[in-house]
Design a protein around this motif. Structure first.
Motif: not given
Length: 292
Positions: A141-142, A147-152, A167-170
């Motif tokens: 669970l991130l 959660m920024d790990a999924v961006m890269t 906000g985090e999803m945006a």
């Protein structure tokens, strides 16, 4: 255009989708180990909230990994846990050099929660990227900054749950927060597929979506849950359920429902506003029993 629909989460659905039940002669090993990587010198309490919630959700064993500056206070607050003090980077996040301290836990961990209360984006992401391959057998669970790990990252090897608010999803998607609030089902489903994760897009209406398009909708009218620490508790509950053997989507759906119902109990006791995130976990066991 694909027509999206979500199953409403209510008591009937939860009754029909029971959580894994421990054996009468079972022990703590049967309910799984949860590892909580959380906290910082500024927010040590996030690790305490998440870890306590994981245990209240029924996890059998608990390890907390937190920066050295927070470790002593966290250990004092959660005597049930083994606490690992991680060396800190200059930005306050965990140093990459702390990874060997967790490597021995990889094969025996059922659920790994990373992110609550952590600071230092660059050091945290480097740490997360090094940690994930170690915990290939765990549901991960991130939360929060992790959660920024999924961006890269490329597609991850293990089941992953994300728990962003609008906000985090945006931030993760480059979208607009208001647009996400207006179309939460579309946003959650699209990005669950894109990242190949179970995604719980939090809000007054929370959407839990799987990569294959299946989704659940939970409506909550408990404004008191909008407070500091509430998301840490939710993440801990979900991780604890996953440690017990719940699938990622079941852990997310049940976690969202239990968290909301705990808020309802406290609102009835104290009033609409003013109860504390630290009070939520204690309500979880009775709610699970009532819904069993």
């Amino acid at each position: 255009m694909k027509v999206l629909a979500a199953v409403e989460v209510d008591d009937a659905l939860l009754h029909a989708w029971p959580l894994p039940t421990p054996q009468a002669d079972g022990d703590k090993e049967d309910r799984g180990r949860v590892v909580v990587v959380a906290g910082s010198r500024e927010m040590p309490g996030a690790a305490v909230l998440a870890a306590t919630a994981a245990m209240r959700a029924g996890a059998g064993k608990l390890v907390i990994a937190t920066p050295q500056s927070a470790a002593q206070s966290v250990a004092a607050c959660v005597p049930e846990a083994r606490v690992i003090a991680l060396p800190e980077a200059s930005d306050g996040g965990p140093s990459f050099h702390g990874l060997p301290l967790l490597q021995a836990l990889g094969a025996s961990t059922s659920a790994l929660l990373i992110g609550p209360g952590m600071i230092g984006r660059e050091s945290t992401l480097t740490f997360v990227q090094g940690l994930l391959p170690v915990f290939k057998q765990a549901t991960v669970l991130l939360d929060a900054i992790a959660m920024d790990a999924v961006m890269t990252a490329r597609r991850l090897a293990q089941p992953v749950i994300l728990t962003p608010h609008a906000g985090e999803m945006a931030h993760l998607t480059g979208g607009e927060k208001d647009d996400l609030r207006e179309e939460p089902l579309h946003a959650a489903s699209r990005h669950a597929e894109r990242w190949q994760v179970v995604l719980a897009l939090k809000g007054a209406t929370t959407i839990v979506a799987r990569p294959d398009g299946e989704a659940w909708l939970h409506a909550c009218h408990t404004p008191g849950l909008g407070m500091s620490g509430s998301g840490d508790v939710l993440a801990g509950v979900i991780a604890g359920l996953a440690a017990r053997g719940a699938s990622p989507e079941q852990a997310a759906v049940w976690g969202v429902a239990l968290h909301a119902r705990a808020g309802d109990v406290l609102a009835a006791r104290y009033g609409t506003l003013g109860y504390l995130a630290r009070e939520l976990p204690a309500e979880i066991p009775a709610l699970m029993h009532a819904l069993a």
